[in-house]
Design an enzyme around this catalytic site. Structure first.
Site, PDB file in Angstrom:
ATOM      1  N   TYR A 151       3.197   5.304   5.659  1.00 50.24           N
ATOM      2  CA  TYR A 151       2.688   5.547   4.310  1.00 50.24           C
ATOM      3  C   TYR A 151       1.619   6.636   4.334  1.00 50.24           C
ATOM      4  O   TYR A 151       0.567   6.473   4.941  1.00 50.24           O
ATOM      5  CB  TYR A 151       2.140   4.255   3.680  1.00 50.24           C
ATOM      6  CG  TYR A 151       3.158   3.125   3.645  1.00 50.24           C
ATOM      7  CD1 TYR A 151       4.524   3.381   3.695  1.00 50.24           C
ATOM      8  CD2 TYR A 151       2.761   1.792   3.574  1.00 50.24           C
ATOM      9  CE1 TYR A 151       5.451   2.360   3.669  1.00 50.24           C
ATOM     10  CE2 TYR A 151       3.683   0.758   3.552  1.00 50.24           C
ATOM     11  CZ  TYR A 151       5.033   1.058   3.605  1.00 50.24           C
ATOM     12  OH  TYR A 151       5.956   0.041   3.590  1.00 50.24           O
ATOM     13  N   ASP A 205      -0.348  -5.247   3.311  1.00 51.70           N
ATOM     14  CA  ASP A 205       0.789  -4.669   4.031  1.00 51.70           C
ATOM     15  C   ASP A 205       0.691  -3.152   4.017  1.00 51.70           C
ATOM     16  O   ASP A 205       0.630  -2.536   2.955  1.00 51.70           O
ATOM     17  CB  ASP A 205       2.101  -5.094   3.350  1.00 51.70           C
ATOM     18  CG  ASP A 205       3.306  -4.464   4.026  1.00 51.70           C
ATOM     19  OD1 ASP A 205       3.722  -4.994   5.068  1.00 51.70           O
ATOM     20  OD2 ASP A 205       3.795  -3.425   3.539  1.00 51.70           O
ATOM     21  N   TYR A 237       9.569  -7.075  -0.212  1.00 56.78           N
ATOM     22  CA  TYR A 237       8.968  -5.813  -0.665  1.00 56.78           C
ATOM     23  C   TYR A 237       9.595  -5.350  -1.974  1.00 56.78           C
ATOM     24  O   TYR A 237      10.654  -5.827  -2.366  1.00 56.78           O
ATOM     25  CB  TYR A 237       8.966  -4.763   0.444  1.00 56.78           C
ATOM     26  CG  TYR A 237      10.267  -4.055   0.823  1.00 56.78           C
ATOM     27  CD1 TYR A 237      10.913  -3.169  -0.028  1.00 56.78           C
ATOM     28  CD2 TYR A 237      10.794  -4.220   2.106  1.00 56.78           C
ATOM     29  CE1 TYR A 237      12.044  -2.468   0.365  1.00 56.78           C
ATOM     30  CE2 TYR A 237      11.940  -3.529   2.503  1.00 56.78           C
ATOM     31  CZ  TYR A 237      12.560  -2.653   1.623  1.00 56.78           C
ATOM     32  OH  TYR A 237      13.685  -1.969   2.018  1.00 56.78           O
ATOM     33  N   THR A 251       0.804  -1.238   0.000  1.00 53.54           N
ATOM     34  CA  THR A 251       0.000   0.000   0.000  1.00 53.54           C
ATOM     35  C   THR A 251       0.835   1.285   0.000  1.00 53.54           C
ATOM     36  O   THR A 251       0.302   2.365   0.199  1.00 53.54           O
ATOM     37  CB  THR A 251      -0.924   0.054   1.241  1.00 53.54           C
ATOM     38  OG1 THR A 251      -0.086   0.080   2.412  1.00 53.54           O
ATOM     39  CG2 THR A 251      -1.890  -1.101   1.307  1.00 53.54           C
ATOM     40  N   TRP A 252       2.150   1.144  -0.204  1.00 55.23           N
ATOM     41  CA  TRP A 252       2.981   2.354  -0.191  1.00 55.23           C
ATOM     42  C   TRP A 252       2.517   3.295  -1.304  1.00 55.23           C
ATOM     43  O   TRP A 252       2.265   2.812  -2.424  1.00 55.23           O
ATOM     44  CB  TRP A 252       4.460   1.984  -0.380  1.00 55.23           C
ATOM     45  CG  TRP A 252       5.409   3.075  -0.002  1.00 55.23           C
ATOM     46  CD1 TRP A 252       5.119   4.235   0.639  1.00 55.23           C
ATOM     47  CD2 TRP A 252       6.820   3.111  -0.247  1.00 55.23           C
ATOM     48  NE1 TRP A 252       6.253   4.985   0.831  1.00 55.23           N
ATOM     49  CE2 TRP A 252       7.310   4.326   0.288  1.00 55.23           C
ATOM     50  CE3 TRP A 252       7.714   2.235  -0.867  1.00 55.23           C
ATOM     51  CZ2 TRP A 252       8.651   4.686   0.221  1.00 55.23           C
ATOM     52  CZ3 TRP A 252       9.054   2.587  -0.934  1.00 55.23           C
ATOM     53  CH2 TRP A 252       9.519   3.804  -0.390  1.00 55.23           C
ATOM     54  N   GLN A 289      10.656  -8.415   6.848  1.00 51.18           N
ATOM     55  CA  GLN A 289      10.263  -7.859   5.548  1.00 51.18           C
ATOM     56  C   GLN A 289      11.439  -7.088   4.959  1.00 51.18           C
ATOM     57  O   GLN A 289      11.927  -6.142   5.589  1.00 51.18           O
ATOM     58  CB  GLN A 289       9.045  -6.935   5.723  1.00 51.18           C
ATOM     59  CG  GLN A 289       8.544  -6.417   4.400  1.00 51.18           C
ATOM     60  CD  GLN A 289       7.283  -5.574   4.503  1.00 51.18           C
ATOM     61  OE1 GLN A 289       7.273  -4.420   4.098  1.00 51.18           O
ATOM     62  NE2 GLN A 289       6.215  -6.144   5.023  1.00 51.18           N
TER      63      GLN A 289
HETATM   64  N1  LIG Z   1       9.349  -2.479   4.801  1.00 50.90           N
HETATM   65  C1  LIG Z   1       9.802  -1.567   3.986  1.00 50.90           C
HETATM   66  O1  LIG Z   1      10.757  -0.836   4.281  1.00 50.90           O
HETATM   67  C2  LIG Z   1       9.137  -1.407   2.645  1.00 50.90           C
HETATM   68  C3  LIG Z   1       9.771  -0.650   1.639  1.00 50.90           C
HETATM   69  C4  LIG Z   1       9.139  -0.556   0.405  1.00 50.90           C
HETATM   70  C5  LIG Z   1       7.916  -1.185   0.202  1.00 50.90           C
HETATM   71  N2  LIG Z   1       7.302  -1.883   1.217  1.00 50.90           N
HETATM   72  C6  LIG Z   1       5.989  -2.554   1.024  1.00 50.90           C
HETATM   73  O2  LIG Z   1       6.063  -3.378  -0.117  1.00 50.90           O
HETATM   74  C7  LIG Z   1       5.068  -2.986  -1.044  1.00 50.90           C
HETATM   75  C8  LIG Z   1       5.536  -3.217  -2.468  1.00 50.90           C
HETATM   76  O3  LIG Z   1       6.698  -2.476  -2.755  1.00 50.90           O
HETATM   77  P1  LIG Z   1       6.694  -1.156  -3.661  1.00 50.90           P
HETATM   78  O4  LIG Z   1       5.375  -0.500  -3.625  1.00 50.90           O
HETATM   79  O5  LIG Z   1       7.885  -0.379  -3.223  1.00 50.90           O
HETATM   80  O6  LIG Z   1       7.056  -1.682  -5.105  1.00 50.90           O
HETATM   81  P2  LIG Z   1       6.449  -2.775  -6.131  1.00 50.90           P
HETATM   82  O7  LIG Z   1       5.298  -3.472  -5.570  1.00 50.90           O
HETATM   83  O8  LIG Z   1       7.619  -3.555  -6.614  1.00 50.90           O
HETATM   84  O9  LIG Z   1       6.010  -1.860  -7.335  1.00 50.90           O
HETATM   85  C9  LIG Z   1       4.943  -0.945  -7.259  1.00 50.90           C
HETATM   86  C10 LIG Z   1       4.919  -0.119  -8.534  1.00 50.90           C
HETATM   87  O10 LIG Z   1       4.777  -0.982  -9.664  1.00 50.90           O
HETATM   88  C11 LIG Z   1       3.612  -0.629 -10.411  1.00 50.90           C
HETATM   89  N3  LIG Z   1       2.960  -1.894 -10.820  1.00 50.90           N
HETATM   90  C12 LIG Z   1       2.267  -2.756 -10.057  1.00 50.90           C
HETATM   91  N4  LIG Z   1       1.829  -3.810 -10.760  1.00 50.90           N
HETATM   92  C13 LIG Z   1       2.256  -3.599 -12.038  1.00 50.90           C
HETATM   93  C14 LIG Z   1       2.112  -4.324 -13.246  1.00 50.90           C
HETATM   94  N5  LIG Z   1       1.446  -5.464 -13.301  1.00 50.90           N
HETATM   95  N6  LIG Z   1       2.685  -3.805 -14.371  1.00 50.90           N
HETATM   96  C15 LIG Z   1       3.384  -2.641 -14.332  1.00 50.90           C
HETATM   97  N7  LIG Z   1       3.547  -1.905 -13.200  1.00 50.90           N
HETATM   98  C16 LIG Z   1       2.985  -2.380 -12.072  1.00 50.90           C
HETATM   99  C17 LIG Z   1       2.750   0.200  -9.479  1.00 50.90           C
HETATM  100  O11 LIG Z   1       2.050   1.199 -10.177  1.00 50.90           O
HETATM  101  P3  LIG Z   1       0.432   1.327 -10.117  1.00 50.90           P
HETATM  102  O12 LIG Z   1       0.048   1.417  -8.674  1.00 50.90           O
HETATM  103  O13 LIG Z   1       0.186   2.571 -10.893  1.00 50.90           O
HETATM  104  O14 LIG Z   1      -0.103   0.090 -10.783  1.00 50.90           O
HETATM  105  C18 LIG Z   1       3.789   0.871  -8.583  1.00 50.90           C
HETATM  106  O15 LIG Z   1       4.294   2.045  -9.185  1.00 50.90           O
HETATM  107  C19 LIG Z   1       4.813  -1.521  -0.691  1.00 50.90           C
HETATM  108  O16 LIG Z   1       3.638  -1.022  -1.268  1.00 50.90           O
HETATM  109  C20 LIG Z   1       4.829  -1.595   0.794  1.00 50.90           C
HETATM  110  O17 LIG Z   1       3.605  -2.115   1.288  1.00 50.90           O
HETATM  111  C21 LIG Z   1       7.922  -2.021   2.419  1.00 50.90           C
END
Ligand SMILES: NC(=O)c1ccc[n+]([C@@H]2O[C@H](COP(=O)([O-])OP(=O)(O)OC[C@H]3O[C@@H](n4cnc5c(N)ncnc54)[C@H](OP(=O)(O)O)[C@@H]3O)[C@@H](O)[C@H]2O)c1
Length: 281
Positions: A57, A52, A195, A23-24, A167
């Site tokens: 966020y 998550d 993540y 949900t970031w 994570q």
């Molecule tokens: N613990 C930590 O420190 C930490 C750090 C980073 C992240 N996180 C968690 O992990 C989650 C996932 O990581 P993340 O958000 O950094 O990156 P991610 O899930 O690797 O990528 C998200 C990005 O990819 C795009 N996307 C999603 N599905 C797609 C698809 N099928 N085709 C093309 N683009 C696509 C999304 O855009 P759209 O939304 O426009 O589709 C968004 O810009 C976060 O949301 C958060 O909950 C935790």
């Protein structure tokens, strides 16, 4: 009939889908809220029932979106949230958790994580987590962005062995944890939550990912997720605010990539040959 999502079990016995939802960046822009809630609900309908989020966020905004998305279906959801390191004192952790619960309109977080290591002693944070567990406000607790040394230190504090998950950043372009942290966690049955599993969207334009995805009638995002999901004890939490992309990501579990294609990908994205400090985004 799409393949069912494999599950991963936490040490306390609860099994969750290996493919959840991040949900970031949600909750940042009010006009986007409807789309964000709808995409999370679409994911829940498709069995991606782990969500998550974190107090960080959108400074609570993503927890509010999450609260809306799970309203009326709380029992079907495995809810993960995180405490900021600077709130993770004995007292501050409890207060932060209560604020998260209130924003999400629920009385329980299933897994509560320390977002990254800060200055509060681990023993204090763990004591607060255990108190929250005893009060029924969280089901289990874990950590995030902890490298092997941090995990080893954690195991030394009272009740530190109750850690239920770590994570960390993990995707095909960021394979550092395969050298030590991933096997360390696997050996102890501590699930790793991966993540940024599609490298925040950047991986979909990599030529080799595009080529091999196409050859398997898949999309680049699906191939990137399939890479993460093929590892035991790993949960991928891709984020998207598009219901169509949620469905696309969900179908990553149906991919059947040959050993030959994985070997080609290993050549393009080599596994680590030596220790690399844990990367963070
Ligand atoms: N613990 C930590 O420190 C930490 C750090 C980073 C992240 N996180 C968690 O992990 C989650 C996932 O990581 P993340 O958000 O950094 O990156 P991610 O899930 O690797 O990528 C998200 C990005 O990819 C795009 N996307 C999603 N599905 C797609 C698809 N099928 N085709 C093309 N683009 C696509 C999304 O855009 P759209 O939304 O426009 O589709 C968004 O810009 C976060 O949301 C958060 O909950 C935790």
């Amino acid at each position: 009939m799409p393949a069912s999502i494999p599950t991963v079990a936490f040490p306390h016995g609860i099994a969750v889908p290996a493919l959840g939802q991040g949900t970031w960046n949600m909750g940042e822009k009010p006009p986007e809220a409807r789309r964000e809630i709808d995409s999370l609900r679409a994911g829940l309908d498709l069995g991606m029932t782990l969500i998550d989020t974190a107090e960080m966020y959108a400074e609570g905004g993503a927890e509010k979106i999450t609260g809306e998305a799970i309203r009326g279906r709380r029992d079907k959801v495995f809810l993960v949230s995180k405490v900021y390191p600077w709130n993770a004192s004995r007292k501050g952790t409890i207060e932060a958790c209560e604020a998260s619960l209130s924003r999400m309109g629920t009385d329980r977080i299933d897994l509560y994580l320390l977002h990254w290591r800060g200055n509060h002693p681990l023993a204090e944070t763990v004591a607060a987590f255990e108190a929250l567990k005893a009060a029924g406000k969280i089901g289990a607790w874990g950590v995030s962005n902890f490298d092997v040394e941090d995990m080893e230190e954690l195991l030394e504090v009272p009740d530190g062995g109750n850690v239920a998950a770590n994570q960390v950043l993990y995707n095909i372009a960021r394979r550092g944890i395969e050298f030590d942290l991933l096997p360390w966690c696997q050996k102890r049955n501590i699930p790793v939550m991966a993540y940024s599993p599609i490298e925040q969207g950047r991986i979909v334009s990599h030529p080799e990912i595009i080529r091999i995805a196409k050859a398997n009638q898949a999309t680049p995002a699906q191939l990137a997720l399939a890479f993460v999901l093929k590892h035991d004890g790993v949960i991928a939490i891709p984020k998207t605010s598009s219901a169509a992309r949620v469905a696309e990501n969900r179908d990553a579990v149906s991919l059947d990539i040959s050993d030959e294609d994985w070997a080609t990908l290993d050549a393009a994205f080599p596994p680590p040959a030596r220790k690399k400090p844990l990367e963070m985004l």
